[in-house]
Each structure stands twice: as C-alpha cells, then as structure tokens.
Design an enzyme around this catalytic site. Structure first.
Site, PDB file in Angstrom:
ATOM      1  N   LEU B  64       0.838  -1.204   0.000  1.00  0.00           N
ATOM      2  CA  LEU B  64       0.000   0.000   0.000  1.00  0.00           C
ATOM      3  C   LEU B  64       0.867   1.246   0.000  1.00  0.00           C
ATOM      4  O   LEU B  64       0.378   2.352  -0.094  1.00  0.00           O
ATOM      5  CB  LEU B  64      -0.935  -0.027   1.208  1.00  0.00           C
ATOM      6  CG  LEU B  64      -1.770  -1.316   1.315  1.00  0.00           C
ATOM      7  CD1 LEU B  64      -2.542  -1.353   2.623  1.00  0.00           C
ATOM      8  CD2 LEU B  64      -2.712  -1.437   0.132  1.00  0.00           C
ATOM      9  N   ARG B  65       2.173   1.050   0.140  1.00  0.00           N
ATOM     10  CA  ARG B  65       3.179   2.123   0.031  1.00  0.00           C
ATOM     11  C   ARG B  65       3.134   3.130   1.171  1.00  0.00           C
ATOM     12  O   ARG B  65       3.790   4.161   1.097  1.00  0.00           O
ATOM     13  CB  ARG B  65       3.064   2.854  -1.306  1.00  0.00           C
ATOM     14  CG  ARG B  65       3.210   1.959  -2.546  1.00  0.00           C
ATOM     15  CD  ARG B  65       4.504   1.194  -2.556  1.00  0.00           C
ATOM     16  NE  ARG B  65       4.762   0.603  -3.887  1.00  0.00           N
ATOM     17  CZ  ARG B  65       5.710  -0.289  -4.124  1.00  0.00           C
ATOM     18  NH1 ARG B  65       6.469  -0.737  -3.144  1.00  0.00           N
ATOM     19  NH2 ARG B  65       5.903  -0.754  -5.346  1.00  0.00           N
ATOM     20  N   ASP B 306       0.289  -9.864  -5.404  1.00  0.00           N
ATOM     21  CA  ASP B 306       1.629  -9.274  -5.337  1.00  0.00           C
ATOM     22  C   ASP B 306       1.599  -7.829  -5.823  1.00  0.00           C
ATOM     23  O   ASP B 306       2.435  -7.386  -6.609  1.00  0.00           O
ATOM     24  CB  ASP B 306       2.630 -10.093  -6.151  1.00  0.00           C
ATOM     25  CG  ASP B 306       4.067  -9.675  -5.848  1.00  0.00           C
ATOM     26  OD1 ASP B 306       4.275  -9.106  -4.760  1.00  0.00           O
ATOM     27  OD2 ASP B 306       4.947  -9.893  -6.684  1.00  0.00           O
TER      28      ASP B 306
END
Lengths: 316, 424
Positions: B64-65, B306
C-alpha cells in the site's frame, strides 16, 4: 509489443537497435551500401551531401573512443552536423532521467541519436519514446547489442571470405558480458553461416546460449579446429573481482590466442577483434600484428558501415 | 443495515456450495441463506441475477506504500482499488519506509485503514529491525499492535544464524514467519530468469538455485526450530517440488504464488517491457506449468496479487533500473478466473485460492459464505469483459504487463462488514 521495434510499417529500417530479427535483405543492403562508401574515404573531397542539414547527436552515457569517433567521422562524411554529448559527466549525474535528457535534445531538432549506455535495453527505451521523425542507432547497450560492430564484422568477413554459407566461425572469450558476441551471433545466423562456435569457460557463457544457434566449446584446441574466422572478445579486468576467473595469466594460458593455437585453424583463417585489445590477455601481440589479423582494416570498415546505416535510416 | 442479495449464484469454496440463492445480511454478519428471517426488513436489496456472490477476496501480498512511499501510492488510492477488485482483506508486507518494525507504525497504519472504511488491512511485521537481518524486532509488541505474521518482505537474511533465531523466537509465541525464498548472493544483481530470454537480451540473470537453496535452508530451519512458515511467491518448478515433498513430510508449511506467475513467463518480457520486471523474476514455461500443477494439487495454497504500484517515472527506465513489481489488486479476480477457464477448473475450486485458503493462512474468519460468517462479500459479473487501461484502473500504479489486454470478470458490488463499499 506486436510491431517490430526497429522496422517501420513498410518493413524498412527505422532504428537500428539490434541485429536480432533483422531480415537478411536489410543486412545485405547495409553491407552493399557500405561497399559503395569505401571509395569516399580515399577521395580528396571526403564528403557526400546525403545528410546535409541533419543533426546527429552522439549520446554516450558510457566512455568510448573508437565507436564514438567512427560515428562522428561517418556522420561528418555524410555532411551532417554532429553534436557530441558526453553524458557520463553531464545531466544524468544531476538526476535527470534518460528520457528527460532525450526529450530535451529532441526539442533541439535532433534527427538522429547514436546511443551508448551501460544498461541493456536503453536504446529500445529511447526508440519507443522519440518522435516519429527521429532515428535511433544503438551504439552498444549493456550486455545486449552492438549492431554496428557486428555489421562491420560481417563486412570484414565478406571482404576476406566472400560466401557466408561455407564458413566455420568461432567467437572466443567473454560471451556472457558481451553485446558484441550477441549481435555477431544473430547476424551470422541470419546470413546463413552454417557453423558458429563459442569458446569460453563455463563462467563466461550465459545459460542456454545454444538456443541462439551456436555450438559450445570449452577447449580452445577443439573450438579452433578448422575454423575460417576467429572473432576474439575483450576481457574486462573486473571479471577477476566477480569470481568469473582467477587471473588474466591463467585466462591467457587457456583462452588467449597465441600463434600455437592459431595453427589449429585453417591456414587462411582471419583473426578479428572489436577493440580495444588487451595484448597478452585475450590475444598475443604476434597474432594481433600478424598477417592473418584483419583488426586494423576492421576499424576502417567501421566508418563505411556506419555511413551506410545512417544514410539508409535517413532515407526511410 | 439490513441487506438482501437476491437470486445470485452463491459460491462458498470452503464447503463447495454452488447454487442460486438469496443471502440475508444484518449488521456485519450473514444471518441467513435462502430463507428470509422473521421480521427481516431490508434497507437495501441487491439483485444479483446473472452475478456470482462469493466471499470477499483475501490477498496475501499488497503493497500500500504507506508509510513513506506515498509518491507511488496512498492508502486511499489502493484500498479503493482493492474493493474495486472485490478484495475485502489484504496483508501488506513490511517493506515500507520506514519498515513496519515498530508498534507505533503498525497502529498508525491500522488506524488510517480503519478510518477509510475500505478493505481490512492486516500488516505483516518486520522480522528484523529495519529489515536489516541483524536484530530481532519486538514481535510480541508488534503482534499486539495488529501484526498477523512476520516477514523480511523482499530482503533476504544473509546470516542464517539470525534467521534461525528469528524463527525460534517467533515459534515461541506461535507466530507465523512469512518468507520469500531467495538467496541474496546467488540472485546477485540479477533481474530476469536465467534462461533464453535473459541470454538474448543480455540481462543479468537469477538462477533457479537462488530459490531452491534458500528454500532448502528454510525447510531445514523449520525442522530445527519448529516454526511454521508461509512461503511467499514461489516461482520455479524445482521450488514447487521441494514444497510438495516438505508438505508430504508434514512440515507446517503453506505457500502462495503471484497471479502474474500463473500466467506469464520470461518470454513475455519481449523487448525489455519494464512492466514484466517482477520479483521473483518470471521464469520459463515449464516453471509456469509446474506452478499451475502445484495449485491444482494443493502444494500451493493461495494466489496473491503481489500488488506493487509504481509511479510511471520509475518504470520509464532501462529494464534493470526500472522499479520491480506490477499493480495487481484489480486483476486478481479476472486473472484467477482466466486460469480457471484455461485449466478447466470449477469456480468454487478456483475461487478457493483467493478466498478460503488465504483466509485460513491469515487465521481470520473471513473467506466463507455461511450463516454467522462476516458479511465480507464480492458480487461479480463473470461475463463482464473489460480492457485493462490507465483510466479503468483505480490504483495509483498503472504498471501491469496486462495493460491493453481484455480480461473477463469484474466486481459489481463489494461488501465489508455488511456495508456496500463498492458498487452503486
């Protein structure tokens, strides 16, 4: 990607990125055109106006003397304006991306980019993003391709051996890291050379190289037996640090080309090298300077071949 | 909120249920199937004719950064993408900036995700501090903060002694260790599978033994420590064979594969398509077939997206320099359906790999369609064709090898905790 990255809709050369997948007709067309340019070099007035008013940008992200110089001479003989950019010490170090650099130069009305980069695929990336009127010539990308070197090698072979269909060719040395070897293999197979050998220790051969249509040899005596053409590759010194080889001395002993090993080849075999040479590492001086060596003529042919490529691209 | 979903094809992979029926939801649970409960007054009715109603998808690997990499994606954008893809629960690996190695970071992430009221986020905590492979994290604290397992994300541990201690410590408290098997020295600076494509393109290669040797080490350390391990994103035929043998020996092992590797091989890199720069690398055709066979016989338990959104600039680079990964949240469902069609798998079997099985690995109650189960649902149209494009994708990352391809199957409604979070 459905379309071929280097041909236009009519199947003509738009960029020169790799020798892989290039039809034999295009290869021959380049070689024949180069043949017609060899005379230009000997004339008093060494210029022809095919690229007059065109700008050729030499984008070298990696140091090079020979390739950059021959491209520059070739472009100037075709009357192009040549701009040399040494990108290794330029904007790239200031954080500008490769494509930003290319876009900026495109805005300066470049007609042709000659690109050398240490990353495989750099020339493909640029070709994918330039405008429709700009041509890209790959002057070496990473380990991937060096098509003009391979073409000048084909030109050299044809000069001395005429028929590709009756040759046994050996490529000797660091195949794994060599863009030259890959481009040579593709060009040789397309031109119909029946037997291509690669000779190297296992550490310098990529996985499944046989799939490219070559025979693998680890032993020089066997690999050189009865070959017509020997194409030597340069050995980089960093191969010792990365555990590919123990020492240049041992490499020279088993894979260096010496007069004793050369006699295993056919008596009229020619010896080639893309330069710059490491004397005493991959090749003995006696062979490099001997009468079977065509290494210096190769360099001269390089200009004619690069003139041919540029003029063909500009005409398509 | 009371919702009635009428006339849908109800599929519960866990029990094998596959029939037309009605579903009644109250509060955050499924309270009845088929028979309308007494006094049930629906606030909303969803007509699911021609649609499939299945448990919400559970994704075992979605980056999700956040925190720290918001230029690539934000929690808002990616959780929106998740529910648009029918995903209701997801595990996020700890390779954020800083890595998820402190309880405060995990609590913040959980808190932010809860406020957005989208897909349920299950953080995977860092196994070692800073993912450096040197010192252990405070696993118990991290667990209490909400971590469901511990992993090194894509950073292998060079020192096997540290890995052994980490596994022992995790096993002490019954925590699961998630590992992606790759030996860092054998992978070296590689960017593609050691095969014909890397040879043609002159790309530094990663041999299969980088995976199998790391896998063999992990299996030996499992026996030594008693830790239970989940293997992330296995890529090779030989890797599948090792996992199969280990499972036959009864090791407490589960395993997933990325949906990209179920479909693509190294040859899809074509002329340096940076969207195919994935980690682990796309391998050969025989490897892909073995991964599919592993899914069929249960050696591989789950398929994950992924998901790795990457900003455009980071992909507009020569292949090896381009950031690895592909956006996947919105493609997990259609690509799993595509696999089911190609391998002639029944829908319940295929959907199990993205619902019931990954839910079991996470140890959560979701992933089933039954009375009393959480009302986390995906209502999708199995016949909806759509073209993957920049405008269709809600994820901030538009990087996918499937860009421009037509896929089939799309979520119409996504419900979490009995609320409609996607769909009109």
């Amino acid at each position: 990607m459905g379309i071929h990255p280097q041909l236009n809709r009519n199947g003509e050369l738009r960029h020169l990125l790799t020798t892989e997948g290039l039809p034999a007709a295009i290869l021959y067309h380049i070689l024949d055109t180069a043949e017609s340019f060899t005379g230009v070099t000997e004339r008093d007035v060494k210029k022809i106006p095919l690229l007059r008013g065109k700008s050729v940008f030499n984008l070298f992200f990696e140091p090079s003397t020979r390739t950059r110089t021959t491209f520059e001479i070739a472009a100037k003989r075709l009357s192009a304006d040549v701009i040399n950019l040494n990108m290794a010490i330029s904007s790239q170090t200031k954080g500008e991306t490769l494509l930003d650099t290319v876009n900026n130069l495109s805005a300066m009305h470049a007609d042709m980019f000659v690109v050398r980069h240490n990353q495989s695929g750099a020339a493909h990336l640029i070709a994918r993003h330039v405008g429709p009127d700009i041509h890209v010539i790959n002057a070496g990308d990473g380990w991937h391709a060096h098509p003009t070197q391979a073409l000048l090698d084909m030109f050299t072979i044809r000069r001395y051996k005429q028929d590709f269909h009756a040759l046994r060719v050996a490529i000797i040395g660091d195949i794994l890291h060599s863009r030259v070897a890959r481009s040579q293999i593709h060009a040789l197979t397309t031109l119909g050379v029946p037997e291509i050998r690669v000779v190297a220790p296992k550490t310098l051969l990529p996985d499944r190289i046989e799939q490219l249509g070559v025979h693998v040899y680890h032993n020089m005596a066997q690999g050189l037996k009865d070959v017509d053409v020997l194409m030597m590759l340069r050995l980089q010194h960093e191969r010792m640090e990365s555990a590919h080889l123990p020492s240049t001395e041992e490499y020279f002993k088993y894979y260096g080309l010496t007069p004793e090993k050369l006699v295993l080849a056919r008596p009229d075999a020619i010896v080639m090298h893309p330069g710059p040479m490491n004397r005493g590492v991959e090749i003995d001086s006696e062979v490099a300077d001997g009468n079977q060596s065509v290494i210096l003529p190769q360099v001269g042919f390089g200009i004619a071949v690069r003139m041919a490529v540029m003029s063909i691209l500009a005409g398509n | 909120m009371h919702i009635c979903i009428r006339n849908g094809r109800l599929i519960d992979p866990g029990s094998g249920m596959d029939r037309i029926g009605d579903l009644y939801l109250a509060e955050d649970r499924i309270i009845s199937i088929d028979s309308r409960p007494a006094h049930f007054r629906d606030d909303r009715e969803i007509d699911a004719s021609e649609l499939i109603v299945c448990p919400g998808l559970v994704d075992l690997s979605a980056r999700l950064r956040e925190p720290g990499l918001e230029y690539m994606a934000t929690l808002e954008s990616e959780l929106e993408a998740a529910v648009a893809g029918g995903i209701t629960s997801l595990a996020c690996p700890p390779d954020t900036d800083p890595p998820l190695d402190e309880p405060g970071l995990v609590e913040m992430l959980k808190h932010r995700a809860r406020n957005l009221d989208r897909a349920q986020v299950y953080p995977v905590g860092a196994l070692t501090q800073g993912l450096k492979g040197e010192r252990l994290t405070e696993m118990v604290e991290l667990h209490d903060a909400g971590c469901i397992a511990f992993s090194q994300a894509d950073v292998p541990i060079a020192n096997l002694h540290v890995l052994m201690r980490a596994m022992q410590y995790a096993a002490t408290f019954g925590f699961k260790v998630w590992l992606r098997p790759q030996d860092m020295h054998l992978a070296n600076q590689g960017v593609a599978h050691d095969g014909e494509t890397a040879t043609r393109l002159g790309l530094p290669a990663i041999p299969v033994c980088a995976e199998t040797i790391a896998l063999a080490s992990i299996l030996a350390l499992m026996k030594e420590t008693g830790a239970s391990v989940h293997l992330c994103r296995i890529s090779s035929a030989e890797g599948v064979a090792l996992v199969r043998a280990a499972k036959q020996q009864g090791l407490p092992l589960t395993c997933d594969v990325s949906v990209h590797h179920v479909h693509l091989i190294d040859m899809d890199i074509g002329f340096f398509d940076a969207n195919c720069h994935l980690m682990p690398p796309l391998r050969g055709l025989a490897d892909r077939d073995a991964l599919r066979a592993g899914l069929m016989d249960g050696t591989i338990d789950a398929i994950c997206s992924d998901h790795a959104p990457v900003d455009d600039d980071a992909k507009l680079l020569p292949f090896a320099q381009a950031e690895t990964g592909a956006t996947g949240l919105e493609l997990l469902l259609p690509l799993t359906l595509k696999w089911a069609v190609e391998n002639r798998l029944s829908l319940p079997e295929a959907l199990g790999r993205i619902t019931a099985c990954p839910a079991r690995i996470l140890g959560i109650g979701a992933g089933r369609l039954a009375v009393g189960a959480p009302a986390d649902l995906c209502v999708f149209d199995p016949d909806a064709y759509w073209i993957v494009s920049n405008t269709e994708l809600k994820s901030q990352g538009k990087n996918t090898p499937f860009l421009g391809m037509e896929l089939c199957g799309r979520a119409r409604f996504t419900l979490i905790g009995g609320h409609i979070v996607y769909g009109e």
